[in-house]
Scaffold this motif. Structure first.
Motif, PDB file in Angstrom:
ATOM      1  N   THR A 196      -5.522  -1.227  -9.859  1.00 16.72           N
ATOM      2  CA  THR A 196      -4.892  -2.471 -10.287  1.00 16.72           C
ATOM      3  C   THR A 196      -3.913  -2.181 -11.421  1.00 16.72           C
ATOM      4  O   THR A 196      -3.987  -1.137 -12.078  1.00 16.72           O
ATOM      5  CB  THR A 196      -5.943  -3.477 -10.788  1.00 16.72           C
ATOM      6  OG1 THR A 196      -6.564  -2.919 -11.966  1.00 16.72           O
ATOM      7  CG2 THR A 196      -6.980  -3.792  -9.725  1.00 16.72           C
TER       8      THR A 196
ATOM      9  N   GLU B 186      -3.698  -3.302  -2.957  1.00 19.39           N
ATOM     10  CA  GLU B 186      -3.808  -3.870  -1.604  1.00 19.39           C
ATOM     11  C   GLU B 186      -3.363  -2.876  -0.532  1.00 19.39           C
ATOM     12  O   GLU B 186      -3.395  -3.178   0.655  1.00 19.39           O
ATOM     13  CB  GLU B 186      -2.996  -5.155  -1.522  1.00 19.39           C
ATOM     14  CG  GLU B 186      -3.551  -6.248  -2.438  1.00 19.39           C
ATOM     15  CD  GLU B 186      -2.649  -7.458  -2.526  1.00 19.39           C
ATOM     16  OE1 GLU B 186      -1.576  -7.483  -1.886  1.00 19.39           O
ATOM     17  OE2 GLU B 186      -3.012  -8.387  -3.263  1.00 19.39           O
TER      18      GLU B 186
ATOM     19  N   LYS C 296      -0.456  -1.788   0.412  1.00 17.63           N
ATOM     20  CA  LYS C 296       0.716  -2.118   1.238  1.00 17.63           C
ATOM     21  C   LYS C 296       1.627  -0.909   1.423  1.00 17.63           C
ATOM     22  O   LYS C 296       2.066  -0.620   2.536  1.00 17.63           O
ATOM     23  CB  LYS C 296       1.486  -3.284   0.621  1.00 17.63           C
ATOM     24  CG  LYS C 296       0.738  -4.594   0.694  1.00 17.63           C
ATOM     25  CD  LYS C 296       1.498  -5.709   0.020  1.00 17.63           C
ATOM     26  CE  LYS C 296       0.711  -7.007   0.080  1.00 17.63           C
ATOM     27  NZ  LYS C 296       1.396  -8.090  -0.633  1.00 17.63           N
TER      28      LYS C 296
END
Length: 174
Positions: free
Chosen positions: A73, A95, A97
């Motif tokens: 994070t 996440e 991506k």
């Protein structure tokens, strides 16, 4: 599907951990060393960052920007970097991506293979380099990947690690 040398690098726009825009399509004229690390608490990744920092002049001399992507994070990345200034761009991607965009792999088999490729020594060296202990917050089976993107946005070098700690040799980055 894994990416290959000489294809166009997948474009992306994101923010670094300090909320600055990071856009691959606006970097023409520079080479980009795009490295997918594991997480801020990974001592092997910490060792790699320190190796890269020792070669910061090499990157500047060869007109290479260093972008490091982590599964951590933004808050964990700021904890890791301790508000210090670094000559590299750090991107938090919890996440995954960008990991998916660049087909970065997860493999328990390759994690186990790491045992036979010096992971214990790298772990001990990397742990000693932390200013403060950082807990891990990513996947335990993410395998690193490195890409050198040329000035025109093409993948000059593609390297998918075969174990934790398997990165491109810095001497290949020019």
């Amino acid at each position: 599907m894994k990416l290959s040398q000489n294809q166009s690098a997948p474009l992306f726009n994101t923010l670094d951990i300090w909320q600055n825009t990071v856009s691959l399509q606006h970097q023409q004229g520079y080479k980009i060393y795009l490295a997918f690390m594991r997480n801020a608490g990974c001592p092997v990744c910490n060792l790699r960052v320190h190796e890269l920092l020792q070669k910061a002049d090499h990157f500047a001399k060869h007109n290479i920007k260093v972008w490091l992507v982590y599964e951590s994070t933004q808050a964990k990345m700021k904890e890791y970097l301790s508000q210090q200034s670094y000559p590299f761009t750090f991107i938090a991607d919890p996440e995954n991506k960008l990991y998916h965009l660049y087909s970065v792999e997860r493999s328990t088999g390759k994690v186990l293979k790491s045992i036979f490729n010096g992971i214990l020594g790298k772990t001990m060296k990397g742990q000693k380099l932390y200013k403060e202990k950082i807990s891990q917050d990513g996947h335990t089976n993410t395998i690193p990947a490195d890409f050198l993107i040329d000035e025109k946005g093409r993948l000059q070098i593609v390297h998918y690690g075969t174990y934790i700690g398997d990165h491109l040799a810095i001497e290949q980055l020019h």
